[in-house]
Design a protein around this motif. Structure first.
Motif, PDB file in Angstrom:
ATOM      1  N   GLY A   1      52.792   9.786   7.579  1.00  0.00           N
ATOM      2  CA  GLY A   1      52.140   9.819   6.285  1.00  0.00           C
ATOM      3  C   GLY A   1      50.671  10.190   6.328  1.00  0.00           C
ATOM      4  O   GLY A   1      50.007  10.217   5.300  1.00  0.00           O
ATOM      5  N   ARG A   2      50.156  10.477   7.523  1.00  0.00           N
ATOM      6  CA  ARG A   2      48.756  10.895   7.624  1.00  0.00           C
ATOM      7  C   ARG A   2      48.599  12.319   7.105  1.00  0.00           C
ATOM      8  O   ARG A   2      49.485  13.155   7.271  1.00  0.00           O
ATOM      9  N   ILE A   3      47.451  12.595   6.524  1.00  0.00           N
ATOM     10  CA  ILE A   3      47.153  13.898   5.932  1.00  0.00           C
ATOM     11  C   ILE A   3      46.305  14.700   6.912  1.00  0.00           C
ATOM     12  O   ILE A   3      45.316  14.187   7.448  1.00  0.00           O
ATOM     13  N   TYR A   4      46.679  15.961   7.131  1.00  0.00           N
ATOM     14  CA  TYR A   4      45.963  16.864   8.027  1.00  0.00           C
ATOM     15  C   TYR A   4      45.464  18.047   7.209  1.00  0.00           C
ATOM     16  O   TYR A   4      46.222  18.640   6.447  1.00  0.00           O
ATOM     17  N   VAL A   5      44.195  18.394   7.401  1.00  0.00           N
ATOM     18  CA  VAL A   5      43.590  19.478   6.637  1.00  0.00           C
ATOM     19  C   VAL A   5      42.909  20.455   7.597  1.00  0.00           C
ATOM     20  O   VAL A   5      42.183  20.030   8.504  1.00  0.00           O
ATOM     21  N   ALA A   6      43.136  21.744   7.398  1.00  0.00           N
ATOM     22  CA  ALA A   6      42.386  22.775   8.110  1.00  0.00           C
ATOM     23  C   ALA A   6      41.128  23.029   7.299  1.00  0.00           C
ATOM     24  O   ALA A   6      41.188  23.551   6.185  1.00  0.00           O
TER      25      ALA A   6
END
Length: 156
Positions: free
Chosen positions: A69-74
């Motif tokens: 459920g962790r959010i990853y952003v470039a």
């Protein structure tokens, strides 16, 4: 409609739908990420302002949600990827600088597409290659380089 208020985007770019059907969007020019519950815009939640610090982005372009459920952003303009536990920004962790070496993304402003697979491995497309790593430490950094003539993977 363009704007930075609820149900408005400046320049939506990346999109990801999680297993619960929530929609995550990068608002590239708005320097923020947005989560909505569904296509009605219900549950509109934003995170981010322009900058280089915690809860700040410089042209976020790609977004993914991992199996935990962790959010990853470039974060394209900051040459980094960001991981956070949730839309409050808790657990904010970054990896990356400009360049083409290990723990670096494609030179100038180019961490673009991002995806986290079911095993939690992180995949990033930058202007010169595809990168896979085991986690946010960069462990297991593996690259698939692209020919110089094909470097427009995710350039703006």
């Amino acid at each position: 409609m363009e704007g930075t208020g609820s149900n408005r985007f400046v320049n939506p770019d990346g999109i990801f739908v999680d297993g619960a059907g929530r929609i995550y969007i990068t608002d590239w020019t708005g320097n923020r990420i947005v989560r909505i519950n569904d296509m009605t815009g219900a549950g509109w939640t934003t995170l981010g302002t322009w900058g280089t610090g915690v809860k700040q982005f410089s042209r976020p372009i790609g977004i993914s949600v991992g199996p935990a459920g962790r959010i990853y952003v470039a974060d394209w303009g900051n040459n980094r990827i960001v991981r956070m536990n949730d839309m409050t920004g808790a657990g904010w962790t970054t990896l990356g600088t400009a360049g083409t070496g290990v723990n670096q993304f494609g030179g100038s402003q180019s961490a673009g597409g991002i995806f986290v697979d079911g095993a939690g491995q992180i995949y990033v497309a930058d202007s010169v290659r595809i990168v896979r790593m085991h986690d946010m430490t960069g462990a297991g950094w593996t690259t698939l380089d692209t020919p110089e003539s094909a470097t427009a993977i995710c350039l703006r």
